[in-house]
Design a protein around this motif. Structure first.
Motif, PDB file in Angstrom:
ATOM      1  N   GLN A   1     -14.908 -57.130  13.600  1.00  0.00           N
ATOM      2  CA  GLN A   1     -15.723 -58.218  14.179  1.00  0.00           C
ATOM      3  C   GLN A   1     -16.841 -57.571  14.879  1.00  0.00           C
ATOM      4  O   GLN A   1     -18.017 -58.115  15.018  1.00  0.00           O
ATOM      5  CB  GLN A   1     -14.959 -58.886  15.207  1.00  0.00           C
ATOM      6  CG  GLN A   1     -13.726 -59.806  14.527  1.00  0.00           C
ATOM      7  CD  GLN A   1     -12.931 -60.483  15.773  1.00  0.00           C
ATOM      8  OE1 GLN A   1     -12.140 -59.837  16.443  1.00  0.00           O
ATOM      9  NE2 GLN A   1     -13.098 -61.810  15.786  1.00  0.00           N
ATOM     10  N   ALA A   2     -16.517 -56.286  15.446  1.00  0.00           N
ATOM     11  CA  ALA A   2     -17.596 -55.628  16.161  1.00  0.00           C
ATOM     12  C   ALA A   2     -18.666 -55.123  15.409  1.00  0.00           C
ATOM     13  O   ALA A   2     -19.757 -54.842  15.778  1.00  0.00           O
ATOM     14  CB  ALA A   2     -16.739 -54.661  17.017  1.00  0.00           C
ATOM     15  N   LEU A   3     -18.333 -54.460  14.184  1.00  0.00           N
ATOM     16  CA  LEU A   3     -19.441 -54.073  13.534  1.00  0.00           C
ATOM     17  C   LEU A   3     -20.517 -54.950  13.116  1.00  0.00           C
ATOM     18  O   LEU A   3     -20.153 -56.056  12.577  1.00  0.00           O
ATOM     19  CB  LEU A   3     -18.297 -53.452  11.940  1.00  0.00           C
ATOM     20  CG  LEU A   3     -17.749 -52.015  12.075  1.00  0.00           C
ATOM     21  CD1 LEU A   3     -16.912 -51.968  10.824  1.00  0.00           C
ATOM     22  CD2 LEU A   3     -18.765 -50.875  12.389  1.00  0.00           C
ATOM     23  N   ILE A   4     -21.716 -54.574  13.250  1.00  0.00           N
ATOM     24  CA  ILE A   4     -22.774 -55.159  12.896  1.00  0.00           C
ATOM     25  C   ILE A   4     -23.382 -54.563  11.586  1.00  0.00           C
ATOM     26  O   ILE A   4     -23.703 -53.635  11.465  1.00  0.00           O
ATOM     27  CB  ILE A   4     -23.841 -55.096  14.117  1.00  0.00           C
ATOM     28  CG1 ILE A   4     -23.257 -55.433  15.515  1.00  0.00           C
ATOM     29  CG2 ILE A   4     -25.031 -55.876  13.716  1.00  0.00           C
ATOM     30  CD1 ILE A   4     -23.928 -55.053  16.416  1.00  0.00           C
ATOM     31  N   LYS A   5     -23.493 -55.433  10.822  1.00  0.00           N
ATOM     32  CA  LYS A   5     -24.155 -55.113   9.653  1.00  0.00           C
ATOM     33  C   LYS A   5     -25.623 -55.217   9.819  1.00  0.00           C
ATOM     34  O   LYS A   5     -26.460 -56.009  10.306  1.00  0.00           O
ATOM     35  CB  LYS A   5     -24.105 -56.258   8.380  1.00  0.00           C
ATOM     36  CG  LYS A   5     -22.549 -56.537   8.141  1.00  0.00           C
ATOM     37  CD  LYS A   5     -22.275 -56.039   6.711  1.00  0.00           C
ATOM     38  CE  LYS A   5     -20.769 -55.834   6.245  1.00  0.00           C
ATOM     39  NZ  LYS A   5     -19.842 -54.719   7.067  1.00  0.00           N
TER      40      LYS A   5
ATOM     41  N   GLU B   1     -30.442 -54.884  18.263  1.00  0.00           N
ATOM     42  CA  GLU B   1     -29.911 -55.057  19.746  1.00  0.00           C
ATOM     43  C   GLU B   1     -29.409 -56.583  20.155  1.00  0.00           C
ATOM     44  O   GLU B   1     -28.669 -56.866  20.886  1.00  0.00           O
ATOM     45  CB  GLU B   1     -30.955 -54.329  20.803  1.00  0.00           C
ATOM     46  CG  GLU B   1     -32.209 -55.274  20.715  1.00  0.00           C
ATOM     47  CD  GLU B   1     -33.116 -54.847  19.689  1.00  0.00           C
ATOM     48  OE1 GLU B   1     -32.911 -53.836  18.918  1.00  0.00           O
ATOM     49  OE2 GLU B   1     -34.391 -55.305  19.881  1.00  0.00           O
ATOM     50  N   ASN B   2     -30.275 -57.643  19.095  1.00  0.00           N
ATOM     51  CA  ASN B   2     -29.858 -58.729  19.426  1.00  0.00           C
ATOM     52  C   ASN B   2     -28.754 -59.362  18.726  1.00  0.00           C
ATOM     53  O   ASN B   2     -28.367 -60.586  18.919  1.00  0.00           O
ATOM     54  CB  ASN B   2     -31.082 -59.868  19.208  1.00  0.00           C
ATOM     55  CG  ASN B   2     -32.285 -59.476  20.050  1.00  0.00           C
ATOM     56  OD1 ASN B   2     -32.131 -59.165  21.287  1.00  0.00           O
ATOM     57  ND2 ASN B   2     -33.519 -59.338  19.487  1.00  0.00           N
ATOM     58  N   ARG B   3     -27.982 -58.718  17.997  1.00  0.00           N
ATOM     59  CA  ARG B   3     -26.891 -58.908  17.261  1.00  0.00           C
ATOM     60  C   ARG B   3     -25.500 -58.410  17.665  1.00  0.00           C
ATOM     61  O   ARG B   3     -24.510 -58.762  17.221  1.00  0.00           O
ATOM     62  CB  ARG B   3     -27.097 -58.521  15.803  1.00  0.00           C
ATOM     63  CG  ARG B   3     -28.541 -58.970  15.150  1.00  0.00           C
ATOM     64  CD  ARG B   3     -28.565 -59.561  14.145  1.00  0.00           C
ATOM     65  NE  ARG B   3     -27.963 -59.331  13.075  1.00  0.00           N
ATOM     66  CZ  ARG B   3     -27.983 -58.891  12.066  1.00  0.00           C
ATOM     67  NH1 ARG B   3     -29.384 -58.326  11.706  1.00  0.00           N
ATOM     68  NH2 ARG B   3     -27.136 -58.483  10.961  1.00  0.00           N
ATOM     69  N   ILE B   4     -25.561 -57.992  18.875  1.00  0.00           N
ATOM     70  CA  ILE B   4     -24.392 -57.297  19.472  1.00  0.00           C
ATOM     71  C   ILE B   4     -23.396 -58.637  20.022  1.00  0.00           C
ATOM     72  O   ILE B   4     -24.088 -59.294  20.864  1.00  0.00           O
ATOM     73  CB  ILE B   4     -24.693 -56.272  20.375  1.00  0.00           C
ATOM     74  CG1 ILE B   4     -25.322 -55.288  19.728  1.00  0.00           C
ATOM     75  CG2 ILE B   4     -23.090 -55.554  21.058  1.00  0.00           C
ATOM     76  CD1 ILE B   4     -25.678 -54.149  20.556  1.00  0.00           C
ATOM     77  N   VAL B   5     -22.183 -58.633  19.519  1.00  0.00           N
ATOM     78  CA  VAL B   5     -21.269 -59.430  20.064  1.00  0.00           C
ATOM     79  C   VAL B   5     -20.237 -58.647  20.912  1.00  0.00           C
ATOM     80  O   VAL B   5     -20.120 -58.879  21.978  1.00  0.00           O
ATOM     81  CB  VAL B   5     -20.853 -60.652  19.297  1.00  0.00           C
ATOM     82  CG1 VAL B   5     -19.675 -61.578  19.891  1.00  0.00           C
ATOM     83  CG2 VAL B   5     -21.726 -61.389  18.384  1.00  0.00           C
ATOM     84  N   TYR B   6     -19.406 -57.991  20.297  1.00  0.00           N
ATOM     85  CA  TYR B   6     -18.579 -57.049  20.587  1.00  0.00           C
ATOM     86  C   TYR B   6     -18.900 -55.305  20.500  1.00  0.00           C
ATOM     87  O   TYR B   6     -19.906 -55.048  19.796  1.00  0.00           O
ATOM     88  CB  TYR B   6     -17.251 -57.198  19.956  1.00  0.00           C
ATOM     89  CG  TYR B   6     -16.617 -58.649  20.274  1.00  0.00           C
ATOM     90  CD1 TYR B   6     -16.181 -59.122  21.356  1.00  0.00           C
ATOM     91  CD2 TYR B   6     -16.515 -59.266  18.914  1.00  0.00           C
ATOM     92  CE1 TYR B   6     -15.485 -60.222  21.333  1.00  0.00           C
ATOM     93  CE2 TYR B   6     -16.279 -60.741  18.982  1.00  0.00           C
ATOM     94  CZ  TYR B   6     -15.710 -61.012  20.093  1.00  0.00           C
ATOM     95  OH  TYR B   6     -15.265 -62.265  20.282  1.00  0.00           O
ATOM     96  N   ASP B   7     -18.418 -54.729  21.253  1.00  0.00           N
ATOM     97  CA  ASP B   7     -18.779 -53.249  21.399  1.00  0.00           C
ATOM     98  C   ASP B   7     -17.289 -52.357  21.247  1.00  0.00           C
ATOM     99  O   ASP B   7     -16.436 -52.883  21.176  1.00  0.00           O
ATOM    100  CB  ASP B   7     -19.493 -52.885  22.619  1.00  0.00           C
ATOM    101  CG  ASP B   7     -18.736 -52.985  23.899  1.00  0.00           C
ATOM    102  OD1 ASP B   7     -17.520 -52.795  23.991  1.00  0.00           O
ATOM    103  OD2 ASP B   7     -19.262 -53.615  24.956  1.00  0.00           O
ATOM    104  N   ILE B   8     -17.673 -51.164  21.191  1.00  0.00           N
ATOM    105  CA  ILE B   8     -16.532 -50.140  21.112  1.00  0.00           C
ATOM    106  C   ILE B   8     -15.458 -50.252  21.980  1.00  0.00           C
ATOM    107  O   ILE B   8     -14.395 -50.117  21.624  1.00  0.00           O
ATOM    108  CB  ILE B   8     -17.208 -48.738  20.840  1.00  0.00           C
ATOM    109  CG1 ILE B   8     -16.002 -47.658  20.479  1.00  0.00           C
ATOM    110  CG2 ILE B   8     -17.595 -48.098  22.259  1.00  0.00           C
ATOM    111  CD1 ILE B   8     -16.843 -46.430  20.184  1.00  0.00           C
ATOM    112  N   VAL B   9     -15.662 -50.451  23.079  1.00  0.00           N
ATOM    113  CA  VAL B   9     -14.716 -50.685  24.238  1.00  0.00           C
ATOM    114  C   VAL B   9     -13.877 -51.833  24.139  1.00  0.00           C
ATOM    115  O   VAL B   9     -12.837 -51.877  24.092  1.00  0.00           O
ATOM    116  CB  VAL B   9     -15.178 -50.487  25.769  1.00  0.00           C
ATOM    117  CG1 VAL B   9     -14.094 -50.902  26.737  1.00  0.00           C
ATOM    118  CG2 VAL B   9     -15.915 -49.066  25.837  1.00  0.00           C
ATOM    119  N   ASP B  10     -14.375 -53.031  23.624  1.00  0.00           N
ATOM    120  CA  ASP B  10     -13.883 -54.278  23.417  1.00  0.00           C
ATOM    121  C   ASP B  10     -12.921 -53.839  22.076  1.00  0.00           C
ATOM    122  O   ASP B  10     -11.647 -54.455  22.167  1.00  0.00           O
ATOM    123  CB  ASP B  10     -15.010 -55.441  22.801  1.00  0.00           C
ATOM    124  CG  ASP B  10     -15.825 -55.715  23.602  1.00  0.00           C
ATOM    125  OD1 ASP B  10     -15.234 -56.032  25.040  1.00  0.00           O
ATOM    126  OD2 ASP B  10     -16.929 -56.034  23.506  1.00  0.00           O
TER     127      ASP B  10
END
Ligand SMILES: Nc1ncnc2c1ncn2[C@@H]1O[C@H](COP(=O)(O)OP(=O)(O)O)[C@@H](O)[C@H]1O
Ligand SMILES: [Mg+2]
Lengths: 86, 272
Positions: B76-80, B57-66
């Motif tokens: 860019q939105a995919l979090i490893k 949860e602390n690593r989210i910058v962008y999301d699916i709607v972005d």
């Protein structure tokens, strides 16, 4: 755990069994998917036909979907006040 | 790995709170630990939760709607994932609603993930049967229905199975979650066989997850139970991942009937 009474005089339905039976019934109902307005129309038409012969207690008329062996049934309970004389 | 080998699986249930998000996190993690390249897609827009289950949860910058609205590239939105190399999460948007994405956009996203060489794309579906459901199922080629051995959950599962069929997602897999072996043994709770019996033969049983405190403690820590040894729910999820990969794995011998669960718990040293 069934009580001694239950063990001696036949067992009561287990909660899991009750759940399963109720589920089977409600799923048949869900799957049959007779729309409300259609149910109402059927009710009305059944009333019209029967009213030629008997006076019906419309307040207590009950038409519903129920389980029959292996399938579903339309079950109607139609209280008759009296038979039409003429 | 060609993009044609990508499995796109939606995890759905109809009813909320039955364990879709938990299941997505656990199966995804287990598959990645088996060497699959896994993308998890949180389609529960407005009620983001999969990030918590994974501890991301602390690593989210962008999301699916972005991504859909062009503010960010998919990569860019995919979090490893922190622990698991082959695992990535596309988070849901928290402050938008389900209408922010449409089925065509979902299919487009999934196509891009296919081209990036993911072998499994797993979609966490929101509760309900409205647009969120249609979005989540749009690009899927397989479906898993999660249910609890409990009346309203099974009823909703039945409805969902019908809706999946209408979307050409036939013969979904079934996961029975939160089973309580003791209650089943005492015939106080529906058994897995009962659930299968009422849902009919169009569903294939994929796994049985017991009610297990470890699900709560592991979710609290953001570490899916499937990454932890010595717990039954995690074991059950790993078995599901293996079955999805085509292995034949016996069910944790219908834990409920024989007291096997208790013996297994004994083996793991849990006092109960
Ligand atoms: N097998 C289980 N044992 C114990 N708790 C569980 C189990 N599966 C799910 N839960 C708990 O149930 C709640 C709802 O689960 P969640 O995965 O968020 O459901 P959904 O995504 O379907 O709404 C969570 O608090 C979760 O920790
Ligand atoms: Mg959820």
């Amino acid at each position: 755990m069934p009580s001694l009474f239950e063990r001696l005089f036949g067992k009561r339905e287990k909660p899991a069994e009750t759940a399963k039976n109720r589920l089977k019934l409600v799923l048949m109902h869900d799957r049959a998917d007779i729309p409300g307005p259609m149910m109402e129309q059927m009710r009305q038409e059944i009333l019209t036909v029967l009213s030629k012969y008997v006076v019906i207690d419309e307040q207590h008329l009950d038409v519903s979907i129920d389980k029959a062996d292996g399938g579903i049934a339309l079950v109607a309970s139609i209280p008759i006040v009296r038979v039409n004389a003429d | 790995m060609s993009e044609n080998n990508t499995r796109v699986i939606v995890i759905t249930s109809g009813k909320g709170g039955v364990g879709k998000t938990t299941t997505t996190a656990n199966i995804g993690t287990a598959l990645a630990n088996m060497g699959e390249k896994v993308a998890l897609l949180d389609a529960d827009i407005g009620l983001r939760n999969l990030d918590l289950a994974l501890g991301l949860e602390n690593r989210i910058v962008y999301d699916i709607v972005d991504v859909v609205e062009g503010r960010a590239k998919l990569r860019q939105a995919l979090i490893k994932d922190k622990r698991t190399q082959n695992l990535a999460l596309l988070p849901a948007a928290q402050t938008r609603d389900k209408s922010a994405v449409n089925p065509a956009q979902m299919r487009q996203l999934i196509q891009e993930l296919r081209e990036d060489g993911y072998t499994f794309i797993i979609i966490d579906c929101p509760a309900g049967i409205e647009q969120g459901f249609r979005n989540a199922t749009a690009g899927a080629t397989e479906a898993i229905v999660v249910t609890n051995p409990e009346m309203s959950s099974v009823r909703d599962a039945d409805r969902i199975i019908g809706l999946l069929e209408a979307q050409d997602l036939r013969n979904p897999y079934l996961i029975v979650n939160r089973l309580r072996p003791k209650m089943v043994k005492n015939q106080e709770m529906l058994a897995v066989e009962d659930v299968q019996d009422v849902l009919g033969s169009s569903v294939k049983l994929l796994g049985i997850i017991p009610e297990d405190e470890v699900i709560i403690t592991s979710t609290n820590k953001g570490e899916p139970a499937a990454t932890l040894e010595g717990n039954l729910a995690g074991q059950a999820y790993r078995n599901i991942a293996r079955r999805l990969r085509g292995e034949t794995v016996p069910f944790l011998d219908l834990e409920e009937k024989t007291g096997f669960l208790d013996r297994l718990k004994g083996l793991f040293g849990s006092k109960k």
